[in-house]
Enzyme design. Structure first.
Site, PDB file in Angstrom:
ATOM      1  N   HIS B  51       0.811  -1.207   0.000  1.00  0.00           N
ATOM      2  CA  HIS B  51       0.000   0.000   0.000  1.00  0.00           C
ATOM      3  C   HIS B  51       0.852   1.268   0.000  1.00  0.00           C
ATOM      4  O   HIS B  51       0.537   2.242  -0.669  1.00  0.00           O
ATOM      5  CB  HIS B  51      -0.900  -0.025   1.240  1.00  0.00           C
ATOM      6  N   LYS B  93      -7.555  13.514  -7.105  1.00  0.00           N
ATOM      7  CA  LYS B  93      -7.030  12.166  -6.960  1.00  0.00           C
ATOM      8  C   LYS B  93      -8.186  11.200  -6.667  1.00  0.00           C
ATOM      9  O   LYS B  93      -9.219  11.617  -6.142  1.00  0.00           O
ATOM     10  CB  LYS B  93      -6.040  12.117  -5.793  1.00  0.00           C
ATOM     11  N   GLU B  95      -8.856   7.357  -4.783  1.00  0.00           N
ATOM     12  CA  GLU B  95      -8.203   6.402  -3.893  1.00  0.00           C
ATOM     13  C   GLU B  95      -9.181   5.314  -3.475  1.00  0.00           C
ATOM     14  O   GLU B  95     -10.376   5.561  -3.361  1.00  0.00           O
ATOM     15  CB  GLU B  95      -7.683   7.137  -2.670  1.00  0.00           C
ATOM     16  N   HIS B  97     -10.793   2.376  -0.942  1.00  0.00           N
ATOM     17  CA  HIS B  97     -10.971   1.965   0.453  1.00  0.00           C
ATOM     18  C   HIS B  97     -11.712   0.637   0.429  1.00  0.00           C
ATOM     19  O   HIS B  97     -12.743   0.465   1.083  1.00  0.00           O
ATOM     20  CB  HIS B  97     -11.705   3.034   1.260  1.00  0.00           C
ATOM     21  N   HIS B  99     -10.860  -2.754   1.210  1.00  0.00           N
ATOM     22  CA  HIS B  99     -10.894  -3.713   2.310  1.00  0.00           C
ATOM     23  C   HIS B  99     -11.705  -3.205   3.495  1.00  0.00           C
ATOM     24  O   HIS B  99     -12.564  -3.910   4.003  1.00  0.00           O
ATOM     25  CB  HIS B  99      -9.468  -4.095   2.726  1.00  0.00           C
ATOM     26  N   GLN B 316      -8.749   9.121  12.078  1.00  0.00           N
ATOM     27  CA  GLN B 316      -9.060  10.005  10.950  1.00  0.00           C
ATOM     28  C   GLN B 316      -8.921  11.477  11.337  1.00  0.00           C
ATOM     29  O   GLN B 316      -8.769  11.815  12.500  1.00  0.00           O
ATOM     30  CB  GLN B 316     -10.496   9.733  10.501  1.00  0.00           C
ATOM     31  N   ASP B 495      -5.627   7.535 -11.649  1.00  0.00           N
ATOM     32  CA  ASP B 495      -5.967   6.126 -11.874  1.00  0.00           C
ATOM     33  C   ASP B 495      -6.005   5.377 -10.553  1.00  0.00           C
ATOM     34  O   ASP B 495      -5.225   5.626  -9.652  1.00  0.00           O
ATOM     35  CB  ASP B 495      -4.977   5.450 -12.838  1.00  0.00           C
ATOM     36  N   SER B 535      -4.424  -0.781  -5.520  1.00  0.00           N
ATOM     37  CA  SER B 535      -4.965  -1.698  -4.524  1.00  0.00           C
ATOM     38  C   SER B 535      -4.818  -3.109  -5.072  1.00  0.00           C
ATOM     39  O   SER B 535      -5.479  -3.471  -6.046  1.00  0.00           O
ATOM     40  CB  SER B 535      -6.441  -1.365  -4.276  1.00  0.00           C
TER      41      SER B 535
END
Lengths: 80, 736
Positions: B51, B93, B95, B97, B99, B316, B495, B535
């Protein structure tokens, strides 16, 4: 038979609602509250009269619906 | 009491439990020159996880084109930055998440949105739009409904609270996602081009400041979890799930932007995966300096946290900032005002080392550079995906009238309306949304100007599985086409590469193939990659997902009033098909849904024709020569026409040219095509001929039905009912 279910966030899981309550208490002048954790309380009126069977049924309700067991714990109290 | 007595002793076995192979353990020993402490092991294990290190993908990602005159900052920072004129920049961007969203769909998706927002405002941008790309398992799978409901509520719950509109996205279903859903979130932000903030630490002795929420034991080792396969029992071995707090995020956005308006910041980095570890290592590494932190000073939510837990926590809504000397008071006043934690936790040093102290002991003293530079890098063996045979459309004729087939297709899970999803999102907050979900791209006005940004997410995983090279090119081309279809000039992409286990040569071959296709398409379409995320290990019990290089594209409309949408506008307008139709039926939804065959080669992408056709269409839109435009994708021509009719609540009369194969013509998924409507068909046809672009008159808008060849017809209302019914009924559980 009555069942009381307390559902609370697991220890260590962030509780934004508890945080907001704590903050509100502070701004209302209630000093000395270090931390607030909140949860929900569910009361069930059961037809079941056998304690063990009731416990088992409510456990299953908690697992399947009443609690999100990934982030929440639950505690069951039975009363006749 | 020595520090060793507080922490477990590090051995090769313990390292293996934390995801380091025996070779990687040896490499770590060479770097440290001694047995590392437990905290140091934790830092190596996350920094060298897939990761954070991109160890399996980096050699391939390097091939992607990342530059263009309008690119201000390409991959490597928190997000990509492009110039949109007038001294303004768009920062964006996407991204994954995946899992966390499978384990706890609401919080997983919510914190995914929170994380990508932070990546964007860390760089100085105010977030102006969110998008998402979601893949779920088969609708028949027992977990699917629960996962959709949680993920969608989580995206809405977080996005709506922070006041950033969610303007679109895509959702697919496929059994390969049964055990590994994909939740890819994208944020686009707006900044002044001369006020971009980067993450490289500078200035020896400068204070390192922690701001935002307190640190708890949330999601420890999330980055490592994202780098392993799921097994049956991993649902039991989960770490503490991270819970998002969007109201704190909103305060953090405002506080950071307020601080950014001063000159107090040297560098800033959000704490995402691997929290304080990756943020401090990245800041020190990029600045080629050291950082010394006193962990006692980190604001903590729980008592008795160890240095290991503080460094690995994924709580977070936190940021790490290097301030100019003497600006601590100014910065603290801002964060106090927004009721956020603020703490000076360390200093920038000239040692090039990451030093962590707590309770008077040193728990970590590592050279920073090798954590990044000497991270393992693998050229994993790979094998090319064997090509599938072309399928002749004539071999799969229509089993009934075309409109009946359309009726079935338009209500199938992959084509049915996503209204149930996007109605849960606030798409209008900020009052700058021009086009939202349901069209080809979301369009958001650049506040206070006449310009607008067009945003889309796209990928067709079944194409990528059948032929990764074609699929990779198609994903980029379709994103480019989506932006073009609203009239925008496509500028750049982000991407989000979602794949299975890279240690399997077949999976690595899918990755390599998709990259090759993306490189070709990005190059020809002048559509560089400016940010991204990988990922891997999206497998459960050894079964991998369909390869999914999700593409997020951003384009610019210099005049927002030029934007067109897909809706038929008025009766009596000519309907034209731009681009060549050969009737490619392999991997089409028609073949899968009607004939039950998910097979064949996916459509080839002729990039030169793609560019020629797209440039022509964009030019038409710019001249206000067309009244509606829709690009063709899943389901082919007739599905696109139905979508235009439903959006405009207006029918059309369509002629299928004599001698063409109906299945291929109406349902083939040839690339590089658009349907436009116009009140001056002759001018458009003449223009297309002059530009060398294939054009075909399909018919005329009007009536309340879609009519083919004067006979076969279906009412627009009937289409709409079929289109809108599936998802709400499925979610209500009434389809059983």
């Amino acid at each position: 038979m009555k069942a009381k279910v307390h559902v609370t966030l697991k220890r260590g899981v962030l509780d934004p609602q508890g945080k907001a309550i704590g903050h509100a208490l502070q701004s209302l002048g209630f000093d000395g509250v270090d931390d607030v954790r909140q949860g929900k309380f569910i009361e069930l009126d059961l037809a079941e009269t056998d304690r063990a069977a009731a416990q088992k049924a409510v456990e299953s309700m908690c697992q399947k619906l009443l609690a999100n067991t990934v982030i929440e714990d639950y505690r069951i109290e039975l009363a006749d | 009491m020595s520090k060793q007595s507080l922490e477990p002793a590090v051995t090769v076995e313990l390292a293996a439990e934390y995801g380091l192979s025996a070779d990687e353990y040896q490499r770590m020993l060479e770097i440290t020159g001694r047995t590392p402490s437990f905290t140091e092991l934790g830092i190596f294990s996350v920094m060298w996880s897939e990761h954070c290190s991109y160890k399996s993908s980096k050699v391939w990602l390097k091939q992607l084109p990342t530059t263009a005159p309008h690119v201000i900052c390409g991959p490597g920072e928190n997000a990509g930055v492009i110039d949109i004129g007038d001294g303004q920049a768009a920062i964006f961007k996407m991204e994954s998440h995946n899992h966390p969203s499978f384990i706890e769909p609401y919080q997983g998706a919510a914190t995914g949105v929170g994380g990508i927002l932070r990546d964007v405002f860390t760089m100085g941008a105010r977030p102006i739009a969110n998008m998402n790309a979601l893949r779920f398992g088969s609708p028949e799978h027992p977990k699917t409904r629960h996962l959709i409901s949680g993920v969608v509520a989580g995206i809405g719950g977080y996005g709506n609270c922070v006041g950033v509109p969610t303007v679109g996205g895509e959702t697919n279903f496929h059994p390969s996602f049964n055990g590994n859903i994909l939740v890819n979130a994208m944020t686009v932000g707006l900044a002044d081009a001369d006020k971009i903030f980067y993450s490289a630490a500078a200035g020896i002795g400068n204070p390192v400041v922690y701001v935002g929420s307190k640190t708890g034991r949330d999601g420890i080792h999330g980055a490592t979890m994202a780098s392993t396969e799921f097994t049956e029992d991993s649902e039991e071995k989960r770490p503490t799930v991270q819970v998002g707090d969007p109201f704190t995020e909103k305060l953090l956005i405002e506080a950071c932007l307020e601080l950014m308006a001063t000159d107090a910041i040297v560098a800033i980095q959000d704490m995402g995966a691997a929290g304080l570890t990756s943020s401090s290592v990245e800041m020190a590494g990029k600045g080629e300096l050291g950082i010394e932190l006193t962990l006692d000073d980190v604001p903590q939510r729980e008592t008795g946290m160890s240095p290991y837990e503080i460094m690995l926590s994924e709580s977070q809504e936190r940021m790490l900032i290097v301030l100019k000397p003497g600006r601590e008071e100014l910065a603290k006043a801002i964060f106090d005002k927004w009721e956020l934690d603020f703490a000076v936790i360390g200093r920038v040093t000239d040692t090039g080392r990451l030093v962590l102290k707590m309770h008077g002991y040193t728990y970590c003293d590592l050279e920073v550079a090798p954590l990044v530079d000497r991270a393992p890098l693998y050229e994993r063996p790979w094998e090319p995906t064997p090509p599938q045979a072309d399928i002749d459309a004539a071999s799969v004729p229509l089993p009934g009238p075309a409109t009946e087939i359309l009726h079935r297709l338009i209500g199938c899970p992959d084509l049915a309306s996503r209204r149930w999803i996007w109605e849960q999102y606030d798409s209008q907050v900020g009052a700058d949304t021009i086009a939202l979900s349901g069209g080809d791209s979301g369009v958001v006005r650049v506040h206070g100007t006449n310009k607008a940004l067009a945003i889309t997410t796209d990928c067709t995983p079944r194409y990528c599985f059948a032929d990764p090279v074609r699929g990779g090119a198609q994903a980029v081309a379709e994103a480019w086409r989506n932006l073009t279809a609203v009239g925008a000039k496509p500028l750049a992409i982000t991407d989000n590469m979602n794949f299975g286990n890279p240690q399997k040569p077949r999976i690595m071959g899918q990755f390599a193939g998709c990259i090759q296709g993306m490189v070709d398409a990005c190059t020809v379409l002048e559509f560089p990659v400016v940010s991204g995320n990988v990922s891997l290990y999206n497998e459960t019990n050894g079964v991998g997902i369909l390869p999914t290089p999700a593409i997020g594209g951003v384009g610019l409309l210099s005049d927002a009033s030029l934007a067109v949408n897909i809706a038929f506008k008025a009766a009596g307008q000519a309907i034209l098909l731009i681009g060549e139709t050969k009737g490619h039926i392999g991997q089409s939804l028609y073949l899968r849904e009607i004939h039950g065959r998910e097979e064949g080669a996916p459509p080839p992408v002729d990039l030169a024709a793609e560019k020629r056709n797209g440039d022509f269409v964009r030019d038409l839109i710019g001249k206000r020569a067309v009244t509606a435009c829709h690009d063709l994708s899943d389901g082919g021509l007739l599905v696109a026409l139905a979508e235009m009719a439903m959006a405009g609540k207006l029918g059309a009369v369509i002629d299928v040219p004599a001698g063409t194969d109906e299945a291929g013509f109406l349902f083939g998924e040839d690339q590089g095509r658009y349907v436009v409507t116009t009140s001056d068909a002759d001018a458009v046809v003449a223009g297309a001929k002059a530009a060398g672009v294939p054009v075909l008159r399909l018919g005329t808008t009007g009536g309340d039905a879609l009519k083919l060849n004067g006979g076969d017809a279906i009412s627009v209302g009937g289409l709409r009912t079929a289109h809108e019914a599936w998802l709400p009924e499925y979610m209500a559980g009434s389809l059983e």
